[in-house]
Every structure is written in structure tokens, then in C-alpha cells.
Design a protein around this motif. Sequence first.
Motif, mmCIF file in Angstrom:
data_model
loop_
_atom_site.group_PDB
_atom_site.id
_atom_site.type_symbol
_atom_site.label_atom_id
_atom_site.label_comp_id
_atom_site.label_asym_id
_atom_site.label_seq_id
_atom_site.Cartn_x
_atom_site.Cartn_y
_atom_site.Cartn_z
ATOM 1 N N LEU A 132 68.774 14.354 46.540
ATOM 2 C CA LEU A 132 68.965 13.009 46.000
ATOM 3 C C LEU A 132 68.992 11.996 47.141
ATOM 4 N N LEU A 133 69.577 12.403 48.264
ATOM 5 C CA LEU A 133 69.582 11.589 49.472
ATOM 6 C C LEU A 133 68.591 12.189 50.472
ATOM 7 N N ASP A 134 67.842 11.318 51.137
ATOM 8 C CA ASP A 134 66.886 11.780 52.144
ATOM 9 C C ASP A 134 67.647 12.029 53.440
ATOM 10 N N ALA A 135 68.309 13.191 53.501
ATOM 11 C CA ALA A 135 69.143 13.539 54.636
ATOM 12 C C ALA A 135 69.184 15.050 54.777
ATOM 13 N N GLU A 136 69.443 15.493 55.993
ATOM 14 C CA GLU A 136 69.536 16.914 56.285
ATOM 15 C C GLU A 136 70.671 17.130 57.275
ATOM 16 N N THR A 137 71.435 18.211 57.081
ATOM 17 C CA THR A 137 72.618 18.451 57.901
ATOM 18 C C THR A 137 72.561 19.842 58.515
ATOM 19 N N VAL A 138 72.902 19.915 59.794
ATOM 20 C CA VAL A 138 72.999 21.175 60.526
ATOM 21 C C VAL A 138 74.376 21.221 61.175
ATOM 22 N N ALA A 139 75.065 22.347 61.067
ATOM 23 C CA ALA A 139 76.382 22.483 61.681
ATOM 24 C C ALA A 139 76.280 22.344 63.193
ATOM 25 N N GLY A 140 77.199 21.568 63.759
ATOM 26 C CA GLY A 140 77.221 21.373 65.193
ATOM 27 C C GLY A 140 78.211 22.304 65.874
ATOM 28 N N PRO A 141 78.316 22.233 67.204
ATOM 29 C CA PRO A 141 79.177 23.149 67.955
ATOM 30 C C PRO A 141 80.665 22.806 67.882
ATOM 31 N N GLY A 142 81.005 21.597 67.493
ATOM 32 C CA GLY A 142 82.406 21.185 67.435
ATOM 33 C C GLY A 142 82.644 20.287 66.245
ATOM 34 N N ARG A 143 83.860 19.777 66.118
ATOM 35 C CA ARG A 143 84.205 18.908 65.005
ATOM 36 C C ARG A 143 84.265 17.453 65.473
ATOM 37 N N LEU A 144 83.871 16.566 64.575
ATOM 38 C CA LEU A 144 83.955 15.127 64.790
ATOM 39 C C LEU A 144 85.148 14.647 63.974
ATOM 40 N N ILE A 145 86.224 14.289 64.641
ATOM 41 C CA ILE A 145 87.493 14.046 63.977
ATOM 42 C C ILE A 145 88.098 12.729 64.452
ATOM 43 N N GLY A 146 88.633 11.972 63.511
ATOM 44 C CA GLY A 146 89.417 10.799 63.870
ATOM 45 C C GLY A 146 89.132 9.602 63.000
ATOM 46 N N ASN A 147 89.905 8.549 63.205
ATOM 47 C CA ASN A 147 89.658 7.305 62.491
ATOM 48 C C ASN A 147 88.296 6.752 62.882
ATOM 49 N N ILE A 148 87.647 6.124 61.923
ATOM 50 C CA ILE A 148 86.296 5.608 62.145
ATOM 51 C C ILE A 148 86.176 4.236 61.498
ATOM 52 N N VAL A 149 85.492 3.340 62.188
ATOM 53 C CA VAL A 149 85.286 1.975 61.703
ATOM 54 C C VAL A 149 83.786 1.692 61.689
ATOM 55 N N LEU A 150 83.313 1.166 60.567
ATOM 56 C CA LEU A 150 81.901 0.830 60.405
ATOM 57 C C LEU A 150 81.724 -0.662 60.218
ATOM 58 N N ASP A 151 80.542 -1.136 60.563
ATOM 59 C CA ASP A 151 80.079 -2.456 60.152
ATOM 60 C C ASP A 151 78.994 -2.236 59.107
ATOM 61 N N SER A 152 79.256 -2.717 57.888
ATOM 62 C CA SER A 152 78.318 -2.531 56.790
ATOM 63 C C SER A 152 77.722 -3.873 56.387
ATOM 64 N N PRO A 153 76.407 -3.963 56.242
ATOM 65 C CA PRO A 153 75.807 -5.229 55.821
ATOM 66 C C PRO A 153 76.234 -5.658 54.426
ATOM 67 N N THR A 154 76.653 -4.706 53.601
ATOM 68 C CA THR A 154 77.074 -5.028 52.235
ATOM 69 C C THR A 154 78.572 -5.251 52.131
ATOM 70 N N PHE A 155 79.381 -4.439 52.830
ATOM 71 C CA PHE A 155 80.827 -4.423 52.621
ATOM 72 C C PHE A 155 81.629 -4.974 53.791
ATOM 73 N N GLY A 156 80.993 -5.360 54.884
ATOM 74 C CA GLY A 156 81.736 -5.800 56.047
ATOM 75 C C GLY A 156 82.348 -4.621 56.774
ATOM 76 N N ARG A 157 83.601 -4.762 57.206
ATOM 77 C CA ARG A 157 84.272 -3.660 57.890
ATOM 78 C C ARG A 157 84.665 -2.586 56.885
ATOM 79 N N VAL A 158 84.324 -1.336 57.200
ATOM 80 C CA VAL A 158 84.692 -0.182 56.383
ATOM 81 C C VAL A 158 85.456 0.781 57.289
ATOM 82 N N VAL A 159 86.621 1.224 56.815
ATOM 83 C CA VAL A 159 87.513 2.059 57.620
ATOM 84 C C VAL A 159 87.761 3.370 56.896
ATOM 85 N N GLY A 160 87.781 4.473 57.643
ATOM 86 C CA GLY A 160 88.075 5.770 57.049
ATOM 87 C C GLY A 160 88.485 6.769 58.108
#
Length: 254
Positions: A132-160
Motif C-alpha cells: 500500500l505504501l511504496d516503501a521497503e524495510t531491511v533490519a539494521g545492525p542496531g536500534r534507533l531509539i529516542g525522542n524524535i522531532v519532525l518538520d512536516s509541511p502539513t502538520f508543522g512540528r511533529v514529536v514522537g
Amino acid sequence: MSADPVVYPHTGPAPARGAIRILQLYPRDMNIYGDWGNLLTLARRSQWHGYDVELLSYNNGDTLPDEVDLVVGGGGQDSGQERIKKDLVSIGPQLRGWAADGVPMLVICGLYQLFGHRFVTGEGSEIPGIGLLDAETVAGPGRLIGNIVLDSPTFGRVVGYENHSGLTRLGPGAEPLGSVRSGDGNNGEDGTEGARVHNVIGTYLHGPLLPKNPAVADWLLERAVTLRGGTWDPLPIDDADARHASTVAASRPR
């Protein structure tokens, strides 16, 4: 069979503006890191905006309802993805049809990966996605962990909050949810996070996402309402607590 919907009436003295039917995908297997909070946020904001809410759940082997207004799904471990993979592929055509018709969807982490073309695990086995989404995922060697902040053209700042080992790369048929201001995002390299197509959002942002980002929640609800020919006229909601939570989360170090 899926359970009958749980109905929550709108709040306020005026008659209901309508009903919003929200489907949660695989809550038994794909519901970690607070992702249930996204469903609760959508339900409560629907009520506050004057709508009755029908909550439905779909688990492995259930029967999909004929019609829904909004779909939400969470993350899970590799074992959870293994348990749902055959069932998800079997309902993939209906999900793709709903998406093409404009049904809004929010899928987090593990389901984000499986809404793409495939996920290749750390052991090298391939879990097929529904494309459904044009995306592909492969497991990496480690984990990506922590708070994350995005700039979205639709929503402005997005935090998660991100916690994943999958490295996701988008194809030309998807656009990112946002660009990474702080954090790793899809793969820690290209500065993108999440994917969007039609009214579908896939993202790694847990936390849960929607309580701290009410603009994303109301965007999903607006599309759910207008999908059935309704008019979106939101009522005022005091989002001071949501804004404060977003600011605090954005200020915390990874």
C-alpha cells in the motif's frame, strides 16, 4: 468473526453531527509502546467535536467490516509480524481499495513496515507486505531509539518516540511524513521519516503519536468525516496540555 462495535456517544448538549467508525487492526499482536493511545485520542476528539464513535477491532482470522471511516494500527515485535503476515496479505486488497477510495489510515512501526512491499528480518527471512505504501524495510545492525522531532509541511512540528531496528527507504510513489529535525527517522541517513500516500500515514513515531500532535489527529478525523459527504466544522478544544507535552518531549535529549 470480529466483535460488534463499541459505541461511545458524543459529548455536549447538541444532537450528534454523525458517527465516525474507527477500525483498529490487530490489537492483540500489534499494540506496543502506547499505540493504543492513538485510538483513544481519535475517539475522544471525535466525541468532543460532536460525533458519536463506533470502535471496531480486527484480529487474525476475523472478518473485515464492509465499511469503515478510519483505520489505525500499531507496532509489534518481529514475532507479532510473523503471526499476522498471512492474514494481512489476505486482507491487503480490501485495505488498498479503502485507501484508494480515500479512507484515512494511521499505521505505526511494525504495521508501517508491512504496509510497504516487504520487511527483511535480521535473520534474512522476508515478511511480505501489502504494497500500500511504496516503501521497503531491511533490519539494521542496531536500534534507533529516542525522542524524535519532525518538520512536516502539513502538520508543522511533529514529536514522537522512535524505537526500531528496521531501515525503511521510500520509493517514488510515497512522500515522507516529514523531515527529521532531531532523531533518526526512516533509516538514519536520508533525513526522512514516515510515508504518505492517499490519506494514509505510516510512521515509526510511538509515544503514542496523536496525544502530543492533535493536528495529525484532526486531519485524520476531517478526512473521515468528508469521506462520507459530511462537512468538517471542528469545535474548539483546549489543546494546551497537548502543546505542553509536545514541547517537553521535543526538549528531552535522546
